[in-house]
Structures are given as structure tokens and as C-alpha cells.
Design a protein around this motif. Structure first.
Motif, mmCIF file in Angstrom:
data_model
loop_
_atom_site.group_PDB
_atom_site.id
_atom_site.type_symbol
_atom_site.label_atom_id
_atom_site.label_comp_id
_atom_site.label_asym_id
_atom_site.label_seq_id
_atom_site.Cartn_x
_atom_site.Cartn_y
_atom_site.Cartn_z
ATOM 1 N N PHE A 12 -2.388 11.858 13.510
ATOM 2 C CA PHE A 12 -2.176 12.940 12.556
ATOM 3 C C PHE A 12 -2.716 12.493 11.195
ATOM 4 C CE2 PHE A 12 1.492 11.525 9.908
ATOM 5 C CZ PHE A 12 1.830 10.377 10.593
ATOM 6 N N THR A 13 -2.847 13.463 10.285
ATOM 7 C CA THR A 13 -3.386 13.183 8.956
ATOM 8 C C THR A 13 -2.233 13.060 7.969
ATOM 9 O OG1 THR A 13 -5.375 14.451 9.476
ATOM 10 C CG2 THR A 13 -4.929 13.986 7.157
ATOM 11 N N LEU A 14 -2.093 11.867 7.406
ATOM 12 C CA LEU A 14 -0.952 11.553 6.554
ATOM 13 C C LEU A 14 -0.836 12.439 5.327
ATOM 14 C CD1 LEU A 14 -0.379 7.694 6.221
ATOM 15 C CD2 LEU A 14 1.232 9.427 6.984
ATOM 16 N N ASP A 15 -1.971 12.863 4.777
ATOM 17 C CA ASP A 15 -1.894 13.555 3.489
ATOM 18 C C ASP A 15 -1.231 14.915 3.585
ATOM 19 O OD1 ASP A 15 -5.398 14.569 3.220
ATOM 20 O OD2 ASP A 15 -4.156 14.089 4.944
ATOM 21 N N TYR A 16 -0.973 15.413 4.792
ATOM 22 C CA TYR A 16 -0.256 16.668 4.939
ATOM 23 C C TYR A 16 1.234 16.455 5.186
ATOM 24 C CZ TYR A 16 -4.906 18.699 5.414
ATOM 25 O OH TYR A 16 -6.194 19.079 5.204
ATOM 26 N N TYR A 17 1.649 15.204 5.159
ATOM 27 C CA TYR A 17 3.022 14.865 5.484
ATOM 28 C C TYR A 17 3.725 14.177 4.324
ATOM 29 C CZ TYR A 17 2.424 15.829 10.459
ATOM 30 O OH TYR A 17 2.225 16.442 11.670
ATOM 31 N N ALA A 18 5.037 14.300 4.316
ATOM 32 C CA ALA A 18 5.858 13.474 3.434
ATOM 33 C C ALA A 18 6.141 12.166 4.158
ATOM 34 C CB ALA A 18 7.167 14.182 3.103
ATOM 35 N N ILE A 19 6.005 11.061 3.443
ATOM 36 C CA ILE A 19 6.219 9.731 4.014
ATOM 37 C C ILE A 19 7.334 9.046 3.244
ATOM 38 C CG2 ILE A 19 5.194 7.515 4.581
ATOM 39 C CD1 ILE A 19 3.943 9.887 6.047
ATOM 40 N N GLY A 20 8.261 8.515 3.993
ATOM 41 C CA GLY A 20 9.366 7.783 3.376
ATOM 42 C C GLY A 20 9.392 6.344 3.825
ATOM 43 N N TRP A 21 9.883 5.478 2.942
ATOM 44 C CA TRP A 21 10.169 4.092 3.285
ATOM 45 C C TRP A 21 11.677 3.920 3.282
ATOM 46 C CZ3 TRP A 21 7.105 0.403 5.185
ATOM 47 C CH2 TRP A 21 5.723 0.511 4.993
ATOM 48 N N PHE A 22 12.178 3.295 4.322
ATOM 49 C CA PHE A 22 13.607 3.025 4.463
ATOM 50 C C PHE A 22 13.798 1.553 4.782
ATOM 51 C CE2 PHE A 22 15.243 7.358 4.480
ATOM 52 C CZ PHE A 22 14.070 8.079 4.683
ATOM 53 N N ARG A 23 15.003 1.069 4.581
ATOM 54 C CA ARG A 23 15.281 -0.318 4.945
ATOM 55 C C ARG A 23 16.693 -0.423 5.500
ATOM 56 N NH1 ARG A 23 15.401 -3.082 -1.099
ATOM 57 N NH2 ARG A 23 17.374 -2.147 -1.810
ATOM 58 N N ALA B 4 -8.063 8.249 2.665
ATOM 59 C CA ALA B 4 -9.257 7.843 3.410
ATOM 60 C C ALA B 4 -8.908 6.854 4.524
ATOM 61 C CB ALA B 4 -10.274 7.229 2.466
ATOM 62 N N LYS B 5 -7.864 6.039 4.276
ATOM 63 C CA LYS B 5 -7.437 5.064 5.276
ATOM 64 C C LYS B 5 -6.246 5.557 6.080
ATOM 65 C CE LYS B 5 -9.090 1.048 2.719
ATOM 66 N NZ LYS B 5 -8.756 -0.259 2.126
ATOM 67 N N ASN B 6 -5.786 6.769 5.758
ATOM 68 C CA ASN B 6 -4.618 7.335 6.456
ATOM 69 C C ASN B 6 -3.430 6.367 6.422
ATOM 70 O OD1 ASN B 6 -3.953 9.832 7.592
ATOM 71 N ND2 ASN B 6 -4.023 9.022 9.677
ATOM 72 N N THR B 7 -3.208 5.816 5.249
ATOM 73 C CA THR B 7 -2.207 4.759 5.082
ATOM 74 C C THR B 7 -1.393 4.992 3.816
ATOM 75 O OG1 THR B 7 -3.600 3.154 6.232
ATOM 76 C CG2 THR B 7 -1.860 2.262 4.816
ATOM 77 N N VAL B 8 -0.118 4.699 3.908
ATOM 78 C CA VAL B 8 0.771 4.715 2.748
ATOM 79 C C VAL B 8 1.223 3.281 2.490
ATOM 80 C CG1 VAL B 8 3.020 5.475 1.888
ATOM 81 C CG2 VAL B 8 1.516 7.095 3.032
#
Length: 125
Positions: free
Chosen positions: A27-38, A74-78
Motif C-alpha cells: 500500500f502507499t503510506l502517504d494516504y495513511y495515518a501512521i502511528g508509533w507505539f511502544r 518516495a521510499k514509502n517509509t515513516v
């Protein structure tokens, strides 16, 4: 198949930095909300930071001013840049994705549909 893969964890001394990566496939990350959890041993999973598709960002009070979330479409990375690390930052860090969510839901784990496998961060001298 939609997949998230975290990397960049490790052992680091207090005061040092680490950068975590969350790479997406399927999938393409830029259309999504991305969260970091711990999640630390014996503790509940907590929201650390998130970035919405509009690039609005949210940070937990415990990391505000020390952590920075960003995305490279461009790298599909957060990324999660973690500076001035403290022993209490020790945990397994997870990234998660959801197609959309409200601003107030950004740090709530139940808001997310897709999760990575996690990467261990240990801050110790």
C-alpha cells in the motif's frame, strides 16, 4: 498483502540518538495515518507519535521535544528520530497504519488496523 516492517532498534546509551524506520509494502503510506507505539515489560502499549496523511503530527508529552516523526513518500517509509534518549524509553516500538482517523484518535492503538512486528529499543549505560 499490506505489511509494515520496523527497523533501527538497538542498544544505546542515555543521551544518544536512534532513528527507527517503518517501511510499508502492499500500500502507499502517504494516504495513511501512521502511528508509533511502544510497550515496555509489564506495561500497557502507549502511543508515542503519529503523522496523518495531511502531515499533521502528534506527540506524547513524554517524548515531545525529543522525538520527531517524518515520512518519505518516495521510499514509502515513516521515520521516528529519537534524540536525548532516556532509560524510560526502553521498550518494543511498533508502527501501525490506518486509512484515516480523527486527530484525537492519533495516539490510540485501537484506532489502527495494521501493525508491524516491533523493534526493541534499549537505553542503558
Amino acid at each position: 498483502q499490506l505489511q509494515l516492517v520496523e527497523s533501527g532498534g538497538g542498544l544505546v546509551q542515555p543521551g544518544r540518538s536512534l532513528r527507527l524506520s517503518c517501511a510499508a509494502s502492499g500500500f502507499t503510506l502517504d494516504y495513511y495515518a501512521i502511528g508509533w507505539f511502544r510497550q515496555a515489560p509489564g506495561k500497557e502499549r502507549e502511543g508515542v507519535s503519529c503523522i496523518r496523511s495531511s502531515d499533521n503530527t502528534v506527540y506524547a508529552d513524554s517524548v515531545k521535544g525529543r522525538f520527531t516523526i517524518s515520512r518519505d513518500n518516495a521510499k514509502n517509509t515513516v521515520y521516528l528520530q529519537m534524540d536525548r534518549l532516556k532509560p524510560e524509553d526502553t521498550a518494543v516500538y511498533y508502527c501501525a497504519a490506518v486509512r484515516s482517523l480523527l486527530f484525537r484518535q492519533c495516539l490510540q492503538s485501537l484506532s489502527y488496523d495494521y501493525w508491524g512486528q516491533g523493534t526493541q529499543v534499549t537505553v542503558s549505560s
